[in-house]
Write an enzyme that holds these catalytic residues in place. Structure first.
Site, PDB file in Angstrom:
ATOM      1  N   GLU A   1       0.841  -1.211   0.000  1.00 57.09           N
ATOM      2  CA  GLU A   1       0.000   0.000   0.000  1.00 57.09           C
ATOM      3  C   GLU A   1       0.877   1.261   0.000  1.00 57.09           C
ATOM      4  OE1 GLU A   1      -3.233  -0.326  -0.371  1.00 57.09           O
ATOM      5  OE2 GLU A   1      -3.632  -2.377   0.301  1.00 57.09           O
TER       6      GLU A   1
ATOM      7  N   ASN B   1      -7.688   2.627  -5.314  1.00 56.90           N
ATOM      8  CA  ASN B   1      -8.035   1.264  -5.705  1.00 56.90           C
ATOM      9  C   ASN B   1      -7.020   0.677  -6.686  1.00 56.90           C
ATOM     10  OD1 ASN B   1     -10.168  -0.285  -4.787  1.00 56.90           O
ATOM     11  ND2 ASN B   1     -11.080  -0.342  -6.828  1.00 56.90           N
TER      12      ASN B   1
ATOM     13  N   HIS C   1      -6.162  -2.974  -6.984  1.00 59.60           N
ATOM     14  CA  HIS C   1      -7.148  -3.710  -6.179  1.00 59.60           C
ATOM     15  C   HIS C   1      -8.171  -4.472  -7.008  1.00 59.60           C
ATOM     16  CE1 HIS C   1      -5.286  -1.565  -2.962  1.00 59.60           C
ATOM     17  NE2 HIS C   1      -6.139  -1.993  -2.049  1.00 59.60           N
TER      18      HIS C   1
ATOM     19  N   HIS D   1      -3.894  -9.585   1.880  1.00 57.10           N
ATOM     20  CA  HIS D   1      -4.444  -8.545   1.005  1.00 57.10           C
ATOM     21  C   HIS D   1      -3.321  -7.809   0.238  1.00 57.10           C
ATOM     22  CE1 HIS D   1      -7.087  -5.311  -0.259  1.00 57.10           C
ATOM     23  NE2 HIS D   1      -6.244  -4.439   0.270  1.00 57.10           N
TER      24      HIS D   1
END
Ligand code: NAD
Length: 375
Positions: A184, A260, A263, A280
């Site tokens: 991230e 996003n 994602h 994730h």
């Protein structure tokens, strides 16, 4: 570089510091949070950080109750939420009280949703203890739980009154969780801050992490020097990206879709790869690589960007290959069903240069398919 969220309705700071939790009693007073405190954590952080924190608050004259949920995604459930309500309402929670969410994204989302809904909303303080929560989930007010039919389908926007991220808590975070959080951080560099991306490259180069960053990065991140210096600075910079996006789009109606990046396919891979149990962030890293490949195939960016991003992910211990045995067609079909699909078209967040992305809904399926096959 602003670390203050300012939306039409609220303003709150994100404080990122080595040892930040020690300042919590003073911060609560500073922000006018004078009622009783309801501390929620999970089994992975309760003993290590929850009890000492409750003691510190009591020593400062505060009334604190604690509730510990089991670690893991399964706690974002209606049943667990029901138990939180029982605890809060049974204990006589009042509107002037505050709920403290100490933990990763699971605790933040679950406790955040309880705070959003009990008595139609009580104050929420996010105390993130994972890298992902510090740079992403604790900021921006998205709270919620899962439904049997899908993740994060029940929720509310409920902005915290304060976010306090103590980077000292990262020393006990399992290295794999730390690496997943780095996906991230790198994402924030790609979508909005080329300087952050370059800083991460420079750090990896000076430390000699290349494709061996797996152990190197995690070991370094656990050191006192990292927390007191460069790592904390990097986290602040990644936080600033999330803050900037939330400040222009609190309700996810426009700009926030850029978060996003990686994602669309990442979620699909995560869902399908249950047998491989990808975290994730690990799935997002693969999704970012595939998205960059799509962008290059569409002529939006050069191959050099694809390679720089792959190398940086690798330096921080993140693989970019789709796990063996995972069918690209199934990934594509799952992505098509994703809730962010509008009118049958996926809205792809694609890089045009480091620090810049565009949103496109005209990517041919064949391009996605070949990008997936290539990764
Ligand atoms: N609200 C949002 O905007 C948003 C954004 C991204 C993700 N999320 C949500 O976040 C969740 C994932 O969050 P996560 O990755 O933080 O996972 P997590 O909350 O499950 O934490 C991961 C693991 O690390 C342990 N842990 C946490 N802090 C620790 C520490 N300092 N030391 C040792 N162990 C520690 C936890 O007990 C847990 O086992 C997902 O449910 C996802 O949907 C929400």
């Amino acid at each position: 570089m602003s670390l203050t969220v300012t939306t039409s309705s609220v303003t709150y700071p994100i404080i990122v510091d080595d040892g930040a939790l020690e300042t919590l009693p003073a911060r609560l007073a500073e922000f006018g949070l004078r009622g009783r405190l309801w501390l929620v954590s999970d089994a992975g952080v309760a003993a290590q950080f929850g009890e000492p924190l409750a003691e510190r608050l009591r020593a400062a004259g505060r009334e604190v109750q604690s509730f510990v949920v089991p670690s893991g995604e399964a706690s974002k459930s209606p049943e667990q939420l029901g138990q939180l309500y029982d605890w809060l309402i049974g204990g006589g929670v009042e509107r002037r009280d505050a709920l403290l969410a100490l933990g990763g994204g699971v605790v933040g989302d679950l406790a955040g949703y309880a705070a959003a809904t009990v008595l139609r909303g009580v104050a929420l303080v996010q105390l993130p203890t994972t890298l992902l929560a510090m740079v992403d989930s604790a900021i921006g007010g998205k709270t919620g739980i899962n439904h049997a039919l899908g993740k994060n389908l029940i929720g509310a926007f409920h902005q915290p009154r304060l976010v306090l991220a103590d980077t000292a808590t990262l020393t006990t975070l399992p290295p794999r969780e730390l690496r997943a959080g780095m996906a991230e951080v790198i994402k924030h560099g790609v979508i909005r801050d080329a300087g952050l991306f370059e800083e991460l490259e420079a750090l990896a180069a000076t430390r000699g992490w290349t494709d061996t960053g797996r152990d190197g990065f995690a070991a370094w991140a656990a050191s006192d020097a990292a927390r007191a210096g460069r790592l904390t600075a990097i986290i602040r910079r990644a936080v600033a990206v999330k803050v900037a996006v939330v400040n222009v789009d609190e309700r996810e109606e426009g700009e926030r879709i850029t978060l996003n990046y990686g994602h669309t396919l990442g979620h699909a891979i995560e869902k399908l790869a249950e047998g491989w149990s990808l975290l994730h962030g690990e799935a997002v890293a693969i999704g970012m690589h595939a998205a960059a490949r799509i962008a290059a195939a569409m002529g939006l960016c050069g191959e050099d960007l694809v390679e720089r991003q792959r190398a940086l992910l690798a330096a921080y211990g993140l693989a970019v290959a789709v796990p063996d045995g995972l069918d690209p067609e199934a990934v594509l079909a799952t992505a098509m069903r994703d809730k962010k699909v509008r009118a049958g078209r996926i809205r792809w967040v694609l890089p045009t240069a480091l620090g810049h992305v565009v949103v496109r809904d005209d990517v041919p399926e064949a391009v996605v398919r070949s990008a997936l096959q290539a990764v």
